[in-house]
Design a protein around this motif. Structure first.
Motif, PDB file in Angstrom:
ATOM      1  N   TYR A 126       0.823  -1.205   0.000  1.00 12.44           N
ATOM      2  CA  TYR A 126       0.000   0.000   0.000  1.00 12.44           C
ATOM      3  C   TYR A 126       0.863   1.263   0.000  1.00 12.44           C
ATOM      4  N   PHE A 127       1.890   1.279   0.835  1.00 13.82           N
ATOM      5  CA  PHE A 127       2.658   2.505   1.012  1.00 13.82           C
ATOM      6  C   PHE A 127       3.909   2.605   0.144  1.00 13.82           C
ATOM      7  N   VAL A 128       4.487   1.479  -0.264  1.00 12.67           N
ATOM      8  CA  VAL A 128       5.790   1.539  -0.953  1.00 12.67           C
ATOM      9  C   VAL A 128       5.794   0.812  -2.297  1.00 12.67           C
ATOM     10  N   LEU A 129       5.530  -0.476  -2.270  1.00 11.17           N
ATOM     11  CA  LEU A 129       5.786  -1.305  -3.450  1.00 11.17           C
ATOM     12  C   LEU A 129       4.869  -0.997  -4.633  1.00 11.17           C
ATOM     13  N   LEU A 130       3.571  -0.961  -4.408  1.00  9.43           N
ATOM     14  CA  LEU A 130       2.652  -0.674  -5.521  1.00  9.43           C
ATOM     15  C   LEU A 130       2.810   0.742  -6.072  1.00  9.43           C
ATOM     16  N   PRO A 131       2.947   1.764  -5.215  1.00  4.48           N
ATOM     17  CA  PRO A 131       3.201   3.093  -5.793  1.00  4.48           C
ATOM     18  C   PRO A 131       4.492   3.129  -6.630  1.00  4.48           C
ATOM     19  N   ALA A 132       5.550   2.479  -6.143  1.00  8.00           N
ATOM     20  CA  ALA A 132       6.804   2.451  -6.902  1.00  8.00           C
ATOM     21  C   ALA A 132       6.633   1.663  -8.199  1.00  8.00           C
ATOM     22  N   TYR A 133       5.948   0.521  -8.130  1.00  7.00           N
ATOM     23  CA  TYR A 133       5.692  -0.291  -9.317  1.00  7.00           C
ATOM     24  C   TYR A 133       4.857   0.491 -10.333  1.00  7.00           C
ATOM     25  N   GLY A 134       3.828   1.178  -9.842  1.00 10.93           N
ATOM     26  CA  GLY A 134       2.973   1.980 -10.719  1.00 10.93           C
ATOM     27  C   GLY A 134       3.734   3.073 -11.434  1.00 10.93           C
ATOM     28  N   LEU A 135       4.706   3.653 -10.755  1.00 16.23           N
ATOM     29  CA  LEU A 135       5.522   4.696 -11.386  1.00 16.23           C
ATOM     30  C   LEU A 135       6.497   4.115 -12.407  1.00 16.23           C
ATOM     31  N   ASP A 141      -3.472   3.417 -12.956  1.00  8.48           N
ATOM     32  CA  ASP A 141      -4.678   2.796 -12.406  1.00  8.48           C
ATOM     33  C   ASP A 141      -4.374   2.049 -11.111  1.00  8.48           C
ATOM     34  N   ILE A 142      -3.188   1.481 -10.992  1.00 10.90           N
ATOM     35  CA  ILE A 142      -2.784   0.832  -9.744  1.00 10.90           C
ATOM     36  C   ILE A 142      -2.634   1.875  -8.637  1.00 10.90           C
ATOM     37  N   ILE A 143      -1.957   2.960  -8.937  1.00 11.58           N
ATOM     38  CA  ILE A 143      -1.732   4.017  -7.947  1.00 11.58           C
ATOM     39  C   ILE A 143      -3.065   4.621  -7.499  1.00 11.58           C
ATOM     40  N   ASN A 144      -3.991   4.801  -8.419  1.00  7.73           N
ATOM     41  CA  ASN A 144      -5.281   5.415  -8.097  1.00  7.73           C
ATOM     42  C   ASN A 144      -6.235   4.470  -7.356  1.00  7.73           C
ATOM     43  N   ASN A 145      -5.951   3.191  -7.362  1.00 14.74           N
ATOM     44  CA  ASN A 145      -6.848   2.204  -6.742  1.00 14.74           C
ATOM     45  C   ASN A 145      -6.123   1.319  -5.721  1.00 14.74           C
ATOM     46  N   LEU A 146      -5.251   1.895  -4.936  1.00 17.14           N
ATOM     47  CA  LEU A 146      -4.444   1.115  -4.002  1.00 17.14           C
ATOM     48  C   LEU A 146      -5.291   0.320  -3.010  1.00 17.14           C
ATOM     49  N   LYS A 147      -6.327   0.937  -2.450  1.00  9.20           N
ATOM     50  CA  LYS A 147      -7.155   0.223  -1.464  1.00  9.20           C
ATOM     51  C   LYS A 147      -7.788  -1.018  -2.079  1.00  9.20           C
TER      52      LYS A 147
END
Length: 182
Positions: A126-135, A141-147
């Protein structure tokens, strides 16, 4: 170098290579996001933790990730996530097992390891891996729908992964570890 130490290094190397090979055999779980791929590469590390202790198991995980990172990875987030997931699951298992070396303590370790895996990977994703992967791979769409991704994808995936690994590792502990130690 004495024979026992050399034998231990060779066995850790073999388990590391096997772990790397198993990491290459990945498959998705139905009804979960396709970027979540299950592999069984933590099984040789489990064997290493049981047979060679914390340092042996840790070396197997690190060598697997190192090999995968330099030979196969197109981005760093997947291997980092795999490393964190392996430690999240296996360190509690080893901690419980090392205390009394019994089947009962191992089962407690699997339950705790699965819970730590789910909790740690949910928070980290939620806080690190998916935002970094999305970038990195430009997946806004991953960053905007993390929850949604974490609750509907990451949590169920890690629950299933923990259960599958626990069952396979327990069978290996009961059937194969006695053979390996002889």
């Amino acid at each position: 170098m004495d024979r026992q130490r050399l034998k231990k290094i060779i066995n850790i190397s073999i388990l590391s290579a096997l772990s790397f090979i198993l990491m290459l055999i990945q498959f998705p779980l139905p009804f979960l996001p396709p970027f979540l791929m299950l592999d069984l590469s933590d099984i040789p590390a489990f064997i290493g933790f049981i047979m060679f202790g914390g340092l042996g198991g840790t070396m197997i995980i690190v060598m697997k990730i190192f090999l995968y990172g330099i030979l196969m990875a197109s981005e760093p987030i997947g291997p980092i996530a795999n490393l964190l997931a392996a430690f999240s699951f296996l360190l509690p298992v080893f901690f419980f097992y090392a205390r009394s070396k019994s089947s009962k303590s191992l089962i407690y370790g699997f339950i705790c390891g699965t819970l730590v895996l789910v909790l740690a990977m949910s928070v980290l994703n939620y806080f690190v891996l998916l935002p970094a992967y999305g970038l990195i791979v430009d997946q806004t769409d991953i960053i905007n729908n993390l929850k949604v991704v974490v609750t509907a994808g990451i949590i169920p995936f890690n629950v299933v992964k923990g259960i599958i690994l626990s069952i396979i590792c327990y069978v290996i502990y009961k059937k194969a570890i006695p053979v390996f130690t002889k």
